[in-house]
Design a protein around this motif. Structure first.
Motif, PDB file in Angstrom:
ATOM      1  N   ARG A   1      27.899 -95.742 -76.570  1.00  0.00           N
ATOM      2  CA  ARG A   1      28.059 -94.478 -77.299  1.00  0.00           C
ATOM      3  C   ARG A   1      28.514 -93.344 -76.381  1.00  0.00           C
ATOM      4  O   ARG A   1      28.991 -92.311 -76.851  1.00  0.00           O
ATOM      5  CB  ARG A   1      26.730 -94.076 -77.940  1.00  0.00           C
ATOM      6  CG  ARG A   1      26.246 -95.006 -79.041  1.00  0.00           C
ATOM      7  CD  ARG A   1      24.932 -94.493 -79.603  1.00  0.00           C
ATOM      8  NE  ARG A   1      24.380 -95.365 -80.626  1.00  0.00           N
ATOM      9  CZ  ARG A   1      23.241 -95.123 -81.268  1.00  0.00           C
ATOM     10  NH1 ARG A   1      22.548 -94.034 -80.977  1.00  0.00           N
ATOM     11  NH2 ARG A   1      22.807 -95.968 -82.187  1.00  0.00           N
TER      12      ARG A   1
ATOM     13  N   TYR B   1      26.253 -91.874 -74.602  1.00  0.00           N
ATOM     14  CA  TYR B   1      25.104 -90.971 -74.738  1.00  0.00           C
ATOM     15  C   TYR B   1      24.232 -91.013 -73.498  1.00  0.00           C
ATOM     16  O   TYR B   1      23.971 -92.077 -72.934  1.00  0.00           O
ATOM     17  CB  TYR B   1      24.257 -91.355 -75.950  1.00  0.00           C
ATOM     18  CG  TYR B   1      22.990 -90.531 -76.062  1.00  0.00           C
ATOM     19  CD1 TYR B   1      23.034 -89.224 -76.533  1.00  0.00           C
ATOM     20  CD2 TYR B   1      21.763 -91.045 -75.648  1.00  0.00           C
ATOM     21  CE1 TYR B   1      21.886 -88.451 -76.606  1.00  0.00           C
ATOM     22  CE2 TYR B   1      20.607 -90.277 -75.718  1.00  0.00           C
ATOM     23  CZ  TYR B   1      20.674 -88.985 -76.201  1.00  0.00           C
ATOM     24  OH  TYR B   1      19.536 -88.217 -76.269  1.00  0.00           O
TER      25      TYR B   1
ATOM     26  N   MET C   1      29.834 -90.428 -83.771  1.00  0.00           N
ATOM     27  CA  MET C   1      30.703 -91.586 -83.626  1.00  0.00           C
ATOM     28  C   MET C   1      31.761 -91.558 -84.733  1.00  0.00           C
ATOM     29  O   MET C   1      31.434 -91.308 -85.900  1.00  0.00           O
ATOM     30  CB  MET C   1      29.895 -92.879 -83.720  1.00  0.00           C
ATOM     31  CG  MET C   1      28.852 -93.055 -82.626  1.00  0.00           C
ATOM     32  SD  MET C   1      29.553 -93.196 -80.955  1.00  0.00           S
ATOM     33  CE  MET C   1      29.213 -91.560 -80.281  1.00  0.00           C
TER      34      MET C   1
ATOM     35  N   ASP D   1      27.193-101.410 -80.922  1.00  0.00           N
ATOM     36  CA  ASP D   1      26.080-100.499 -81.199  1.00  0.00           C
ATOM     37  C   ASP D   1      24.814-101.272 -81.554  1.00  0.00           C
ATOM     38  O   ASP D   1      24.222-101.082 -82.615  1.00  0.00           O
ATOM     39  CB  ASP D   1      26.465 -99.552 -82.336  1.00  0.00           C
ATOM     40  CG  ASP D   1      25.670 -98.259 -82.304  1.00  0.00           C
ATOM     41  OD1 ASP D   1      25.069 -97.957 -81.264  1.00  0.00           O
ATOM     42  OD2 ASP D   1      25.667 -97.538 -83.330  1.00  0.00           O
TER      43      ASP D   1
ATOM     44  N   LEU E   1      32.548 -96.706 -78.087  1.00  0.00           N
ATOM     45  CA  LEU E   1      32.376 -96.352 -79.493  1.00  0.00           C
ATOM     46  C   LEU E   1      32.977 -94.993 -79.839  1.00  0.00           C
ATOM     47  O   LEU E   1      33.064 -94.632 -81.006  1.00  0.00           O
ATOM     48  CB  LEU E   1      30.890 -96.377 -79.857  1.00  0.00           C
ATOM     49  CG  LEU E   1      30.265 -97.779 -79.891  1.00  0.00           C
ATOM     50  CD1 LEU E   1      28.750 -97.698 -80.025  1.00  0.00           C
ATOM     51  CD2 LEU E   1      30.853 -98.610 -81.025  1.00  0.00           C
ATOM     52  N   LYS E   2      33.419 -94.264 -78.835  1.00  0.00           N
ATOM     53  CA  LYS E   2      34.118 -93.016 -79.111  1.00  0.00           C
ATOM     54  C   LYS E   2      35.531 -93.260 -79.629  1.00  0.00           C
ATOM     55  O   LYS E   2      36.162 -92.346 -80.172  1.00  0.00           O
ATOM     56  CB  LYS E   2      34.183 -92.151 -77.846  1.00  0.00           C
ATOM     57  CG  LYS E   2      32.824 -91.636 -77.385  1.00  0.00           C
ATOM     58  CD  LYS E   2      32.969 -90.749 -76.159  1.00  0.00           C
ATOM     59  CE  LYS E   2      31.635 -90.177 -75.710  1.00  0.00           C
ATOM     60  NZ  LYS E   2      31.769 -89.281 -74.543  1.00  0.00           N
TER      61      LYS E   2
END
Length: 670
Positions: free
Chosen positions: A190, A192, A404, A607, A625-626
Motif C-alpha cells: 500500500r 503505508y 487506493m 492486499d 497498490l498505488k
C-alpha cells in the motif's frame, strides 16, 4: 523505536538474548558471501549508507535540487503539502493551572475522523508571543503523562510546548506495529507507514498553533526521543516552519541497522516507505542548514554509537558545504536507549539559543522534574473524560490514511495501452527501483549434463543473476537441442516436495523443452523460513522486497535462456503455481517478450496480511497498490498470452474482460 527503558524493562533481557543469538557482527568486518541473503542485504544497505552524493554539493546546487528531494520525501510519506490547508477543528476539554504556566487539554481533527488528543503548555506573565517547541512522544503508554516533565520544563523556560498522543499508546489505541508483529506486510504494498500519520498530525498541529496569538511561529523547534526522535527528523525535513530540531536516540545508518540486526527491535515507523532508497543522511540533508542537535546514548541497543558518529560527520560535511559550519552538532551520553541529564540540558540550551537568542550553557540549566509528586497524575492530562468521538478512526487509520485507486475501466485498446505505460513506468521507477542500474555479466557455464530424464537429456547451467547471486537453470530437452524450440521456464516453489514442479510441467508443457528455476528464497538459494520475518522487513528498509528480488532473478533467467542451445528466443514462456505466480507475472510484464504466461492458483491481490511470523509466501511489492494489483497484470501483458491450469480466480476476470474490450484474446484454460 517502540520501547522506553523505563516502561518496558521486561523486554530488555529478551532483546539482549535475541541479539546474542543472531548473527550480530560488526558491520565493518562483514564481507560479501555468495548466495547469502543476510550478506546481500547488508551489502545493499552499506551501499546506501555510503552513497550520500549530496555531501560535496555547493549551496547553489542544493538550492536547485532540494525541491525535488523534498517532493520525493513527501511521496515516501504518502501525501503532499502543496494543497492549501485550513486550520483543523479543535475542541477544548479543560485546563490545568500550574505555577507560571497553564496546560490546555484539547483534541484536534487532523483529517476527517482522525482525532488527536493534545496538551498545550502555555507560559504566563508575558505580553509577547512565546517561542514554540513541539515535543513528539516516543513509544510509551500514557504518553502525555510519561513525557510530561519535558514540556513542563520547556514552559518554565518560557517556551510554549505541545505534546500529543501518537496513534499507538495514546488515549485511543491504534497500530504502529504492522509487519513488526501482526504480519501486515501488505502495508508495504500500500505504501503505508504509520510514521506518515504521525508526521501529518504534527503538521496539522502546527496549522492550529499558527492561529494562536500566544505562539511565535517564527521560532519553532521540535524534539523527542526514540519514536519521537525519528519523528523529529521527519517533521523538520518536511516542514520549513521548524527552525531548530533536536532528535534523541531516533536515527541510525542503514548499514548498522541491517548488518547488526538492530532493525529487529524497531517499530515499523522508524524508517519511511523507501522506494527512492534513502538513508537517514538524506533526510537530514533536508533539514540543513537549520540548526540540528543530535543526541545519542553510547550503549543503545537500537543505535550503535559508531554509526551515529559517522552519520553526524557526513551531515557536518554537508552543512559545511552549505556554509553552515557549526549548525549541526552531536551530544553523546552514557548508557542505553534513554535520556541523560547531559542530553536534556544540552537540548534546553540549544533551544534557548536558536529560538530565543539566549546563550546559556547546559551547566547553568537545571534538569527536568523527576519527583512524581510534583507532576501530574495519570488522570490529569487526559483529554477524553467521556470517551473519544464515536467516529474516531484511530484504531483503523491504516485502512483510511491512503486512498487506493479503484480498478481502471478499460473500454478500448487505447485505454489498455495507456494503462500499460502508466503501470510499467511506475513499477520501474518506484516498485522495482532497486534493480541494479547495470546488469551483472551472466558468466554462464554448463555445470551438469546427462542423457537421462528426457528424450534428449538434460543440462544444468549456472549464471549470475545479480552480484552475489549464482543461480541454476536446469533444462530438460524433450526436443532436439540442435534445433531451436520453444522453452517453458517453471518456477519452483519454496518448500515444495520432490517432483511437484515436474508434475506441474507434465500438465502444461507435455512434449516441450522445460527449464526449472529456483529464485532467491527457494531450494539451493533459500534460507531457514524463520529468517523470513527479518528479511522481509530489512529488504523493505532498503527499497526492495523478497518478491521484487525474485522477479529480478526470473527476468535474468529469461534473458539468459534466450542464448542457450536448443532455445527459440522468441518462444520462451514462464509458468508458476500459487504465490510464485506473482513472480512469473511481473517478470513477464517487465520482460515484454514472453510467448506465454501459465498460472495455477495464483493469489488475486497484494492486499493480504500474513501470519505474524512472516513464514508464508511473500506477496508484498513496494507501493504497487498505488498503481495496480496482481489480478490486473495479465491484461497488461499482451501480446503475451495467459493460460490458467484449473479454475480462473474470480478477480482475474477483470483482466479477461479488459482484454476483450480492447479487442484482444482472453485466457486459455488448460
Amino acid at each position: 523505536m517502540m520501547y522506553t527503558s523505563r516502561s518496558f524493562s521486561w523486554y530488555v533481557p529478551f532483546l539482549v538474548l535475541i541479539l546474542l543469538l543472531s548473527p550480530f557482527v560488526s558491520t565493518a568486518q562483514q564481507e560479501p558471501v555468495p548466495n547469502s541473503i543476510l550478506s546481500y542485504l547488508y551489502q545493499s544497505s552499506a551501499a546506501l549508507s555510503a552513497d550520500f552524493p549530496l555531501a560535496d554539493l555547493s549551496a547553489s546546487t542544493w538550492e536547485r535540487e532540494r525541491p525535488e528531494r523534498h517532493r520525493q520525501f513527501m511521496e515516501m510519506m504518502g501525501f503532499s503539502l502543496e494543497e492549501p490547508r485550513d486550520p483543523p477543528t479543535v475542541r477544548h476539554t479543560g485546563t490545568v493551572q500550574e505555577d507560571g504556566f497553564r496546560i490546555e487539554k484539547f483534541f484536534f481533527e487532523s483529517m476527517p475522523g482522525l482525532y488527536v488528543p493534545a496538551n498545550l503548555y502555555v507560559p504566563e506573565g508575558s505580553n509577547a508571543p512565546s517561542p514554540l517547541v513541539l515535543y513528539l512522544a516516543g513509544h510509551a503508554p500514557g504518553q502525555k503523562v510519561h513525557y510530561q516533565a519535558h514540556p513542563r520544563k520547556l514552559a518554565q523556560l518560557g517556551f510554549a510546548s505541545l505534546i500529543f498522543d501518537t496513534v499507538q499508546f495514546g488515549e485511543v489505541a491504534g497500530h504502529h506495529w504492522g509487519p513488526y508483529n501482526r504480519g501486515w506486510f501488505h502495508w508495504y504494498s500500500r505504501g503505508y507507514n504509520p510514521a506518515a500519520v504521525e508526521l501529518w498530525n504534527a503538521i496539522r498541529a502546527l496549522d492550529y498553533l499558527a492561529i494562536r496569538e500566544e505562539i511565535d511561529m517564527e521560532n519553532v523547534g521540535v524534539t523527542g526521543i526514540s519514536g519521537g526522535g525519528s519523528q523529529t527528523w521527519y517533521l523538520a525535513a518536511a516542514d520549513s516552519r521548524i527552525k531548530a530540531a533536536a532528535p534523541v536516540c531516533g536515527a541510525g545508518t542503514l548499514d548498522s541497522q541491517i548488518g547488526e540486526r538492530r532493525i529487529d527491535g524497531h517499530c515499523d515507523c522508524m524508517m519511511p516507505h523507501n522506494p527512492f532508497q534513502w538513508d537517514f543522511t538524506d533526510i537530514g540533508a533536508l533539514i540543513a542548514p537549520r540548526p540540528l542537535l543530535i543526541a545519542q546514548s553510547d550503549r543503545d541497543e537500537l543505535y550503535g554509537i559508531e554509526s551515529t558518529r559517522a552519520f553526524h560527520q557526513k551531515l557536518a560535511t554537508f552543512y559545511q558545504n552549505l556554509g553552515a559550519t557549526g549548525q549541526v552538532s552531536l551530544v553523546e551520553t552514557p548508557g542505553g536507549h534513554s535520556y541523560h541529564k547531559k542530553s536534556r540540558t544540552a537540548i534546553f540550551s540549544f533551544f534557548l539559543e536558536h529560538l530565543m537568542g539566549k546563550h546559556i550553557s547546559p551547566e547553568q540549566i537545571t534538569d527536568i522534574e523527576t519527583d512524581t509528586e510534583a507532576l501530574l497524575s495519570a488522570e490529569q492530562p487526559q483529554v477524553y473524560s467521556e470517551g473519544a468521538p464515536a467516529d474516531d478512526l484511530t484504531p483503523v487509520i491504516q485502512d483510511h490514511f491512503l486512498n487506493m485507486p479503484p480498478p481502471p475501466v478499460i473500454q478500448n485498446e487505447a485505454d489498455l495501452l495507456q494503462l500499460h505505460k502508466k503501470v510499467t513506468d511506475y513499477l520501474r521507477t518506484h516498485t522495482f527501483a532497486a534493480f541494479p542500474k547495470e546488469a551483472a555479466r551472466f558468466e554462464g557455464k554448463e555445470i551438469y549434463r546427462t542423457d537421462d530424464l528426457a528424450p534428449h537429456g538434460n543440462k544444468t547451467f549456472a549464471f549470475t543473476s545479480e552480484a552475489g547471486w549464482r543461480l541454476k537453470l536446469n533444462v530438460f530437452y524433450r526436443q532436439n537441442p540442435e534445433e531451436a524450440h520453444p522453452l517453458v521456464i517453471v518456477l519452483r516453489n519454496p518448500g515444495e516436495l520432490r517432483w511437484d514442479s515436474e508434475s506441474f510441467a507434465q500438465k502444461i508443457a507435455r512434449g516441450q523443452n522445460v527449464a526449472y528455476l529456483e529464485v532467491r528464497g527457494t531450494g539451493e538459494v533459500g534460507w531457514a523460513p524463520e529468517l523470513n520475518w527479518h528479511i522481509r522487513r530489512a529488504a523493505a528498509w532498503t527499497g526492495r522486497t523478497l518478491p521484487s528480488m525474485q522477479v529480478y532473478d526470473a527476468l535474468r533467467a529469461i534473458e539468459f535462456a534466450r542464448n542457450l542451445p536448443g532455445v527459440d528466443p522468441q518462444k520462451i514462456s514462464i509458468a508458476a503455481r500459487d504465490g510464485m505466480g506473482l513472480v512469473a507475472m511481473y517478470a513477464a510484464l517487465l520482460d515484454g517478450s514472453c510467448e506465454k504466461l501459465i498460472l495455477s492458483n495464483p493469489p488475486e491481490t497484494h492486499d493480504l496480511p500474513s501470519p505474524a511470523h512472516g513464514m508464508d509466501t511473500a506477496l508484498e511489492l513496494l507501493g504497487v497498490l498505488k498503481c495496480t494489483d496482481m489480478y490486473q497484470i495479465p491484461a497488461l501483458l499482451y501480446p503475451t498470452r495467459t493460460s490458467f491450469l484449473g479454475e480462473v480466480p474470480a478477480r482475474y476476470l477483470w483482466s479477461e474482460k479488459s482484454l476483450k474490450a480492447a479487442g484482444r484474446h482472453g485466457f486459455t484454460r488448460l
